[in-house]
Design an enzyme around this catalytic site. Structure first.
Site, PDB file in Angstrom:
ATOM      1  N   CYS A 287       0.587  -1.286  -0.327  1.00 24.01           N
ATOM      2  CA  CYS A 287       0.251  -0.414  -0.618  1.00 24.01           C
ATOM      3  C   CYS A 287       0.854   1.446  -0.239  1.00 24.01           C
ATOM      4  O   CYS A 287       2.373   1.221   0.245  1.00 24.01           O
ATOM      5  CB  CYS A 287      -1.093  -0.037   1.411  1.00 24.01           C
ATOM      6  SG  CYS A 287      -2.039  -0.951   0.933  1.00 24.01           S
TER       7      CYS A 287
ATOM      8  N   ARG B 121       6.225  -0.787  -4.647  1.00 27.26           N
ATOM      9  CA  ARG B 121       6.048  -0.930  -3.425  1.00 27.26           C
ATOM     10  C   ARG B 121       4.472  -3.330  -3.522  1.00 27.26           C
ATOM     11  O   ARG B 121       4.361  -3.560  -2.197  1.00 27.26           O
ATOM     12  CB  ARG B 121       5.287  -0.226  -2.490  1.00 27.26           C
ATOM     13  CG  ARG B 121       6.010   0.496  -1.522  1.00 27.26           C
ATOM     14  CD  ARG B 121       5.020   1.660  -0.956  1.00 27.26           C
ATOM     15  NE  ARG B 121       4.416   1.396  -0.064  1.00 27.26           N
ATOM     16  CZ  ARG B 121       5.421   2.097   1.801  1.00 27.26           C
ATOM     17  NH1 ARG B 121       6.722   1.761   1.602  1.00 27.26           N
ATOM     18  NH2 ARG B 121       4.763   1.237   2.781  1.00 27.26           N
TER      19      ARG B 121
ATOM     20  N   TRP C 243      -2.886  -3.175  -1.856  1.00 28.48           N
ATOM     21  CA  TRP C 243      -2.931  -4.250  -1.686  1.00 28.48           C
ATOM     22  C   TRP C 243      -3.744  -4.802  -1.085  1.00 28.48           C
ATOM     23  O   TRP C 243      -4.355  -4.608   0.716  1.00 28.48           O
ATOM     24  CB  TRP C 243      -1.214  -4.321  -1.058  1.00 28.48           C
ATOM     25  CG  TRP C 243      -0.774  -5.602  -1.070  1.00 28.48           C
ATOM     26  CD1 TRP C 243       0.195  -6.131  -2.512  1.00 28.48           C
ATOM     27  CD2 TRP C 243      -0.704  -7.085  -0.882  1.00 28.48           C
ATOM     28  NE1 TRP C 243      -0.015  -6.823  -2.210  1.00 28.48           N
ATOM     29  CE2 TRP C 243       0.315  -7.784  -1.526  1.00 28.48           C
ATOM     30  CE3 TRP C 243      -0.554  -7.097   1.034  1.00 28.48           C
ATOM     31  CZ2 TRP C 243       0.282  -9.183  -0.124  1.00 28.48           C
ATOM     32  CZ3 TRP C 243      -0.105  -7.935   1.503  1.00 28.48           C
ATOM     33  CH2 TRP C 243       0.179  -9.203   0.755  1.00 28.48           C
TER      34      TRP C 243
ATOM     35  N   ASN D 179      -2.605   2.849   5.146  1.00 32.31           N
ATOM     36  CA  ASN D 179      -2.339   1.304   5.306  1.00 32.31           C
ATOM     37  C   ASN D 179      -2.436   0.473   6.028  1.00 32.31           C
ATOM     38  O   ASN D 179      -2.245   1.160   7.474  1.00 32.31           O
ATOM     39  CB  ASN D 179      -0.930   2.284   4.936  1.00 32.31           C
ATOM     40  CG  ASN D 179      -0.924   2.275   3.537  1.00 32.31           C
ATOM     41  OD1 ASN D 179      -1.153   2.723   3.181  1.00 32.31           O
ATOM     42  ND2 ASN D 179       0.283   3.046   3.724  1.00 32.31           N
ATOM     43  N   GLY D 180      -2.861  -0.562   6.482  1.00 31.18           N
ATOM     44  CA  GLY D 180      -2.558  -1.881   7.356  1.00 31.18           C
ATOM     45  C   GLY D 180      -3.863  -2.270   7.564  1.00 31.18           C
ATOM     46  O   GLY D 180      -4.301  -2.311   6.935  1.00 31.18           O
TER      47      GLY D 180
ATOM     48  N   GLU E   5      18.916 -17.839  -1.231  1.00 27.07           N
ATOM     49  CA  GLU E   5      18.145 -16.184  -1.081  1.00 27.07           C
ATOM     50  C   GLU E   5      18.642 -16.457  -3.394  1.00 27.07           C
ATOM     51  O   GLU E   5      17.500 -15.524  -3.032  1.00 27.07           O
ATOM     52  CB  GLU E   5      20.012 -15.935  -0.514  1.00 27.07           C
ATOM     53  CG  GLU E   5      19.554 -13.970  -1.513  1.00 27.07           C
ATOM     54  CD  GLU E   5      18.189 -13.567  -1.180  1.00 27.07           C
ATOM     55  OE1 GLU E   5      17.978 -12.572  -1.691  1.00 27.07           O
ATOM     56  OE2 GLU E   5      17.502 -13.599  -0.196  1.00 27.07           O
TER      57      GLU E   5
ATOM     58  N   LYS F 236      15.126 -15.502  -5.380  1.00 27.57           N
ATOM     59  CA  LYS F 236      15.408 -15.006  -6.208  1.00 27.57           C
ATOM     60  C   LYS F 236      14.486 -15.458  -7.425  1.00 27.57           C
ATOM     61  O   LYS F 236      13.684 -14.494  -8.022  1.00 27.57           O
ATOM     62  CB  LYS F 236      16.809 -14.385  -6.710  1.00 27.57           C
ATOM     63  CG  LYS F 236      16.956 -12.951  -5.458  1.00 27.57           C
ATOM     64  CD  LYS F 236      16.123 -11.816  -5.559  1.00 27.57           C
ATOM     65  CE  LYS F 236      16.621 -11.599  -3.892  1.00 27.57           C
ATOM     66  NZ  LYS F 236      15.988 -12.144  -2.730  1.00 27.57           N
TER      67      LYS F 236
ATOM     68  N   GLU G  22      10.882 -15.298  -6.772  1.00 32.90           N
ATOM     69  CA  GLU G  22       9.654 -14.355  -6.732  1.00 32.90           C
ATOM     70  C   GLU G  22       9.435 -13.119  -8.204  1.00 32.90           C
ATOM     71  O   GLU G  22       8.578 -13.240  -8.167  1.00 32.90           O
ATOM     72  CB  GLU G  22      10.649 -13.439  -6.054  1.00 32.90           C
ATOM     73  CG  GLU G  22      11.062 -12.973  -4.371  1.00 32.90           C
ATOM     74  CD  GLU G  22      11.950 -12.570  -3.606  1.00 32.90           C
ATOM     75  OE1 GLU G  22      11.266 -12.075  -2.914  1.00 32.90           O
ATOM     76  OE2 GLU G  22      13.249 -12.405  -3.945  1.00 32.90           O
TER      77      GLU G  22
ATOM     78  N   HIS H 127      18.652 -38.458   0.448  1.00 32.71           N
ATOM     79  CA  HIS H 127      18.187 -37.339   1.631  1.00 32.71           C
ATOM     80  C   HIS H 127      16.909 -37.678   1.435  1.00 32.71           C
ATOM     81  O   HIS H 127      15.708 -37.222   2.061  1.00 32.71           O
ATOM     82  CB  HIS H 127      18.353 -37.277   3.078  1.00 32.71           C
ATOM     83  CG  HIS H 127      20.052 -37.588   3.903  1.00 32.71           C
ATOM     84  ND1 HIS H 127      19.564 -39.214   4.590  1.00 32.71           N
ATOM     85  CD2 HIS H 127      20.831 -37.055   3.902  1.00 32.71           C
ATOM     86  CE1 HIS H 127      21.213 -39.071   5.144  1.00 32.71           C
ATOM     87  NE2 HIS H 127      21.288 -37.703   4.741  1.00 32.71           N
TER      88      HIS H 127
ATOM     89  N   LYS I 145       6.641  -4.703  -1.256  1.00 34.69           N
ATOM     90  CA  LYS I 145       7.769  -4.189  -1.146  1.00 34.69           C
ATOM     91  C   LYS I 145       8.254  -4.300   0.519  1.00 34.69           C
ATOM     92  O   LYS I 145       8.898  -5.448   1.211  1.00 34.69           O
ATOM     93  CB  LYS I 145       8.743  -2.630  -2.104  1.00 34.69           C
ATOM     94  CG  LYS I 145      10.029  -2.895  -0.992  1.00 34.69           C
ATOM     95  CD  LYS I 145      11.054  -3.859  -2.220  1.00 34.69           C
ATOM     96  CE  LYS I 145      12.187  -3.169  -1.552  1.00 34.69           C
ATOM     97  NZ  LYS I 145      13.547  -4.382  -1.850  1.00 34.69           N
TER      98      LYS I 145
END
Length: 626
Positions: free
Chosen positions: A2, A27, A74, A99-100, A499, A503, A506, A522, A621
């Site tokens: 947001c 964001r 969002w 926002n929130g 990581e 990436k 994402e 395993h 973000k």
């Protein structure tokens, strides 16, 4: 997630608000909207989808007014749609952006519906709009009976006492035509300080086209922008307070891609520069300056016997690398926890534990909640709590995390626009190495001197790693049509493999997993075939021979291997084996260097697949809600 922009000026604010929304697109969002006060009437435009859709509507019906608020949403409560987009209105007189999450919105909504209020959206935000409007109207009625004049600030403050959850708000009312009221709790909000005009935003980047001076509101603050009084800030107890004005140091170019096609690529290539900035002023001769961590750091560090690191996502991976460093170099038992889980179990905290949080934004909801949980336990003198102190490693000065921690070390990554973190991650790793060296009990020895020297040379090594861009772009073509990938690493390189997998998934939407290479037999080995590319990182360290054996297991089963190896490693290309050599570096700093080729690989695969590199679907973000 947001984004909020608000403006009170003597000129038309539509352009300012629209440009602010464009700068907040990184964001993550699914709809956008704007409202201005036009000749005493609130006029609103909203659109589902990108800001460009809102801009198209504004070309058909422009908004003309000198006070307004705007938002990118969002979705949390209610699906992405125009009717759920912000701003929300109450009686066509009050407009709000938020926002929130309001956790107790359902009983409040029941109360309002019983009072005759009809709701247009599925959102929790519309509840707040009607609550503030009702409080404002009650004050106006009281004025007619000889009481005080209706006050938008007072109406907002009264409403905040009734809502639970996290929020950043900006509110305007047609009956308070030259005022905007903002508030924050658990979600960031900044005041942009102009000349005879002032602004609000959830991120300073949104306002760099109009000002470089900002006030970072603190938890519980309420602010009123008005022609009559300028900027007034009130603490959670309602008392007026002064907050410092900060000058934004990075300039307006921080919000521009410059010569690069995407922000992510720009930020990958900025890493040598920002890592040099993170080191600047923190190394002296052959040791790390403990004063870099704040007043009292040395006395606190001398007492540390255990470290707890708490973080989310990419920052969690940085913490995992630091665990190896802290245990190897500082001899300190270290645990690394996912922030969203930390406070939901009975954590046993040994005596003299340093609690470390990692966050790019300093506003990550789960990480903040974990910090507050740790501090509340320490304050209550819980017998199972041995917290010695708290340290935040963060990229945003004045953020909640840095203000609420005992000590803070600021990374110098600068604004990171791409949703997939790159330079924020590597600067966190550098900061964690500085912490590791500061916690060593044998200060000033040869090992520390060698690592300090290696840190000084790190930007040049990263420049050499970035020169791999062309070969990696070629290699990425082997991934474009794949649906799955496996990443392998050992020791400190296992978190780097995690990581790298993160990436790739994402931004290219390819399913990717990472494992310690020794775990292949395993279970994961069952997945290996010609359609499952396997990426491995192979620095020249003590685990290299073990890793080579693991790679042979992949080749023996027809897997296609892509290995990023140190120049001194005896690996050559062969059938189903492609090798790209990485510049040599001290093995303890190798995780930082080997991150670069994995970032570039993910980037080029995403470009080939045509995905939205900077704004991948469903992601935000800054995750400021739990």
């Amino acid at each position: 997630m947001c984004g909020i922009v608000a403006a009170l000026a003597a000129r038309n604010v539509q352009g300012i608000l629209l440009e602010g929304l464009k700068r907040l697109e990184y964001r993550g969002y699914d709809s956008a909207g704007m409202a201005v006060l036009e000749n005493g009437t609130l006029v609103r435009q909203r659109a589902n989808g990108k800001v460009a859709a809102l801009e198209e509507k504004l070309t058909q019906r422009a908004l003309k007014g000198s006070i307004g608020i705007a938002h990118t949403r969002w979705a949390t409560h209610g699906k992405p749609s125009e009717v759920n987009a912000h701003p929300h209105l109450a009686r066509e007189r009050l407009a709000i952006v938020h926002n929130g999450i309001i956790e107790n919105f359902e009983p409040l909504k029941d109360e309002l519906e019983a009072d005759g209020v009809t709701f247009e959206s599925e959102t929790d935000t519309e509840v707040v709009a009607h609550l503030i409007d009702r409080a404002f109207r009650h004050q106006n009625r009281a004025n007619q009976d000889g009481g005080e004049t209706g006050d938008l600030l007072a109406a907002v403050q009264a409403t905040l006492d009734r809502i639970d959850g996290a929020y950043a708000l900006a509110v305007m009312h047609a009956d308070a035509p030259r005022e905007i009221v903002g508030a924050r709790k658990g979600s960031p909000l900044v005041v942009g300080v102009g000349i005879d005009e002032n602004f609000l935003a959830s991120d300073a980047l949104a306002l760099l086209q109009v000002t470089d001076r900002f006030i970072y509101l603190q938890e519980g603050d309420v602010v009123r922008l008005s022609d009559a009084h300028g900027i007034e800030i009130f603490a959670a107890d309602g008392q007026p307070v002064e907050r410092p004005v900060h000058t934004f140091e990075h300039g307006d170019s921080a919000a521009s891609r410059g010569e690069y096609r995407h922000f992510m690529l720009k930020e990958i290539h900025e890493q040598p520069t920002v890592i040099a900035a993170t080191l600047e002023g923190r190394l002296s001769g052959s040791h790390v300056l403990e004063s870099s961590f704040g007043v009292g750091a040395r006395a606190l560090f001398e007492r540390v016997k255990q470290v707890h690191i708490v973080a989310c996502g990419t920052s969690y991976h940085a913490g995992m690398v630091a665990r190896y460093w802290l245990e190897k170099l500082a001899g300190l038992p270290t645990t690394v926890e996912v922030a969203s889980e930390y406070r939901y179990r009975e954590v046993v905290v040994p005596e003299n534990t340093l609690f470390v949080t990692l966050s790019q934004s300093g506003e990550t909801a789960d990480t903040l909640a974990a910090l507050r949980y740790a501090k509340s336990r320490a304050k209550s003198r819980d017998k199972t709590s041995g917290y010695l102190g708290t340290l935040a490693i963060c990229n945003v000065p004045g953020s909640s995390l840095t203000r609420e921690s005992d000590l803070a070390l600021m990374t110098q990554a600068g604004p990171e626009i791409g949703v997939a973190s790159t330079k924020a991650f590597t600067t966190q790793l550098v900061a964690l190495m500085l912490l590791t060296l500061s916690l060593r009990k044998s200060r000033g020895d040869e090992r520390e001197a060698a690592l300090v020297q290696a840190l000084r040379g790190l930007p040049a090594v990263l420049d050499n790693a970035l020169a791999m861009d062309g070969p990696i772009a070629e290699l990425s073509e082997a991934f474009a049509e794949k649906h799955h990938a496996l990443f392998l690493g050992r020791g400190t390189q296992f978190p780097i493999a995690l990581e790298g997998a993160l990436k790739l998934k994402e931004i290219s939407y390819i399913h990717a997993e990472a494992y310690p290479a020794g775990e292949l037999k395993h279970g994961p080995l069952a997945l290996v075939d010609a359609d499952m590319p396997v990426v491995a990182v192979a620095p020249n360290d003590e685990l290299l021979e073990k890793l080579k054996s693991n790679l042979q297991e992949v080749r023996a089963r027809g897997g296609e291997l892509f290995v990023f190896a140190d120049e001194g490693v005896a690996l050559t290309a062969a059938e189903n084996l492609r090798v790209l050599h990485v510049p040599p570096v001290d093995e303890l700093l190798a995780p930082i260097v080997y991150t670069i080729p994995l970032q570039l690989l993910s980037y080029h695969v995403a470009v080939l697949k045509g995905t939205d590199v900077d704004q991948p679907r469903n992601l935000a973000k800054s995750v400021t809600v739990e």
